[in-house]
Design a protein around this motif. Structure first.
Motif, PDB file in Angstrom:
ATOM      1  N   GLN A 192    -100.927  63.522 -60.354  1.00 52.75           N
ATOM      2  CA  GLN A 192    -101.325  63.050 -59.039  1.00 52.75           C
ATOM      3  C   GLN A 192    -102.249  61.835 -59.117  1.00 52.75           C
ATOM      4  O   GLN A 192    -103.071  61.705 -60.028  1.00 52.75           O
ATOM      5  N   THR A 197     -97.728  68.361 -67.824  1.00 46.87           N
ATOM      6  CA  THR A 197     -97.726  67.136 -67.025  1.00 46.87           C
ATOM      7  C   THR A 197     -98.229  65.916 -67.787  1.00 46.87           C
ATOM      8  O   THR A 197     -97.697  64.810 -67.616  1.00 46.87           O
ATOM      9  N   HIS A 198     -99.227  66.099 -68.642  1.00 49.28           N
ATOM     10  CA  HIS A 198    -100.000  64.958 -69.125  1.00 49.28           C
ATOM     11  C   HIS A 198     -99.690  64.505 -70.555  1.00 49.28           C
ATOM     12  O   HIS A 198    -100.463  63.750 -71.140  1.00 49.28           O
ATOM     13  N   ARG A 201     -96.810  69.889 -63.157  1.00 46.63           N
ATOM     14  CA  ARG A 201     -96.182  68.960 -62.214  1.00 46.63           C
ATOM     15  C   ARG A 201     -95.273  67.978 -62.950  1.00 46.63           C
ATOM     16  O   ARG A 201     -95.505  67.658 -64.117  1.00 46.63           O
ATOM     17  N   ASN A 202     -94.281  67.473 -62.258  1.00 44.67           N
ATOM     18  CA  ASN A 202     -93.420  66.454 -62.869  1.00 44.67           C
ATOM     19  C   ASN A 202     -94.172  65.155 -63.103  1.00 44.67           C
ATOM     20  O   ASN A 202     -93.914  64.424 -64.069  1.00 44.67           O
ATOM     21  N   LYS A 203     -95.131  64.863 -62.226  1.00 43.39           N
ATOM     22  CA  LYS A 203     -95.881  63.618 -62.324  1.00 43.39           C
ATOM     23  C   LYS A 203     -97.324  63.871 -61.940  1.00 43.39           C
ATOM     24  O   LYS A 203     -97.607  64.589 -60.977  1.00 43.39           O
ATOM     25  N   ASN A 219    -104.286  69.137 -60.697  1.00 46.27           N
ATOM     26  CA  ASN A 219    -102.853  68.855 -60.815  1.00 46.27           C
ATOM     27  C   ASN A 219    -102.010  70.125 -60.850  1.00 46.27           C
ATOM     28  O   ASN A 219    -101.040  70.222 -61.596  1.00 46.27           O
ATOM     29  N   LYS A 234     -97.459  62.386 -71.748  1.00 40.85           N
ATOM     30  CA  LYS A 234     -97.259  60.939 -71.859  1.00 40.85           C
ATOM     31  C   LYS A 234     -98.505  60.151 -71.477  1.00 40.85           C
ATOM     32  O   LYS A 234     -98.904  59.218 -72.187  1.00 40.85           O
ATOM     33  N   ASP A 235     -99.132  60.516 -70.345  1.00 43.11           N
ATOM     34  CA  ASP A 235    -100.277  59.711 -69.909  1.00 43.11           C
ATOM     35  C   ASP A 235    -101.485  59.899 -70.808  1.00 43.11           C
ATOM     36  O   ASP A 235    -102.410  59.087 -70.783  1.00 43.11           O
TER      37      ASP A 235
END
Length: 410
Positions: free
Chosen positions: A366, A55-56, A362-364, A344, A58-59
């Motif tokens: 939370q 999930t993470h 997750r796709n994105k 997440n 990119k962020d």
């Protein structure tokens, strides 16, 4: 209070199983990875899976391909299962997430450590080697393997999966008496009679955290009346029958005008449990940060002044619990920042080499209903208070005493 559990990541793994029913989890020692395995092939499969689903990436500004190639070069040089297992642990730690790790058993010494103001103290001793050498609780650890203890902690942090630097440091401290490997470790301890070196061998008597020496299931709740106006409930876990235990304590104590909820030792579990408990502590309908369902105040919800005590060990479902109460505007949070990871929804995967691993898929990522990032950022207390060394030696709970003084003065 200071007997912090030594394997936080294992607690997260075991508690998360409540939300991951049906997923098979293999739990082995690194030494049990097949010695003749194709480590390169295994790592490619694992890291490809991470690059596809984590999930993470990119962020957290992680270039999955670069990270994969960096570790792949090291894996190609790995000659033993111990070398490969070490690289797996470090790779997952590089993902900077508390719910991401290769899942391996550890060897334990029955002791705990506590970090206070850049000093590390023994907060609990249950190991005969230390006891025979005259080591006592509150003795200070000066060195490990002849390295200054803070330097040792920094070096070992590369094996620690965490979402924030603060949580990484505290998890590494909680692991000072554990090891993934059968090894010897020498502790230099400052005692009342001078410095002493104590050498411990991990592996001779492994303490498997999945087993228990008692037929009794430990309680999830500790509660008491502190004075005529203040009640105290410590929630130790969000697993098992914690909701039923909480309701029983709450029914007895909720008539007090002040209620202190302590989640400093709570390393999560099932967010469904934390949401059910939160409904006894909120006064208006609100969305839950994890499930996004409506939380409805119970008819007998608490109507007095609510305080929540937090620490860097407050993580996962315990952290989402704090976040729900923060966004209710019903609670004053006091203590230290939380771990910075609500979960997440991590997923478990299995390697053909016999071990499992997990990470959020997750796709994105939370975000809470009021916009708080639920990964990578600690919940900061309204009032920041840390335990002092003086209070540690005097057996005083600095944070709890601070709240009681606050109530008394107001």
């Amino acid at each position: 209070m200071e007997k912090i559990l030594k394997s936080a990541i294992l607690l997260l793994i075991l508690s998360c199983q409540l939300r991951c029913i049906g997923q098979k989890i293999s739990y082995i020692y690194i030494k049990d990875i097949p010695a003749t395995a194709d480590y390169v092939e295994d790592f490619k499969k694992v890291s490809d899976n991470v690059n596809e689903k984590y999930t993470h990436l990119k962020d957290k500004n992680i270039n999955g391909i670069i990270l994969q190639n960096e570790y792949l070069a090291k894996v190609k040089n790995a000659k033993t299962n111990l070398e490969y297992g070490s690289l797996l642990i470090q790779y997952f730690a590089s993902l900077n997430n508390s719910h991401s790790n290769a899942i391996f058993k550890k060897f334990y010494i029955n002791c705990s450590a506590l970090l206070l103001d850049n000093h590390v103290f023994i907060s609990y001793i249950g190991d005969s080697v230390f006891l025979k050498n005259g080591i006592k609780e509150k003795d200070e650890i000066l060195k490990i393997n002849n390295s200054p203890v803070l330097t040792y902690i920094r070096n070992e942090s590369k094996f620690t999966s965490a979402s924030t630097d603060l949580h990484r440091t505290y998890l590494t401290v909680s692991g000072l008496f554990s090891s993934y490997f059968e090894e010897s470790r020498t502790y230099t301890i400052k005692t009342s009679s001078g410095e002493k070196d104590v050498t411990i061998h991990f592996g001779e008597t492994p303490l498997d955290k999945t087993s228990t020496t008692s037929n009794q299931t430990p309680g999830k709740i500790e509660s008491k009346i502190l004075n005529d106006s203040v009640a105290y409930i410590s929630i130790l876990s969000m697993t098992g029958n914690v909701v039923e235990e909480f309701i029983k304590a709450f029914d007895t104590l909720s008539r007090k005008p002040f209620l202190i909820i302590d989640v400093r030792r709570n390393q999560g579990g099932n967010s469904g449990n934390s949401e059910k408990i939160a409904e006894y502590l909120i006064s208006e309908k609100q969305k839950a940060c994890v499930s996004n369902r409506w939380l409805n105040p119970k008819d007998n919800h608490f109507t007095g002044r609510l305080f929540i005590l937090t620490s860097p060990y407050t993580v996962s479902a315990a952290e989402s619990f704090v976040l729900d109460l923060l966004e209710s505007n019903n609670a004053t949070i006091i203590g230290m920042p939380t771990a910075g990871d609500t979960g997440n929804q991590p997923q478990f995967y299995s390697s053909t080499l016999g071990y499992s691993y997990w990470f959020p898929s997750r796709n994105k990522a939370q975000v809470s209903p009021k916009g708080f990032p639920m990964e990578g950022e600690s919940i900061k207390p309204h009032l920041a208070v840390s335990k002092t060394i003086a209070d540690f030696f005097d057996n005083k709970d600095t944070i709890l005493e601070y709240v009681l003084t606050l109530i008394k003065n107001k």
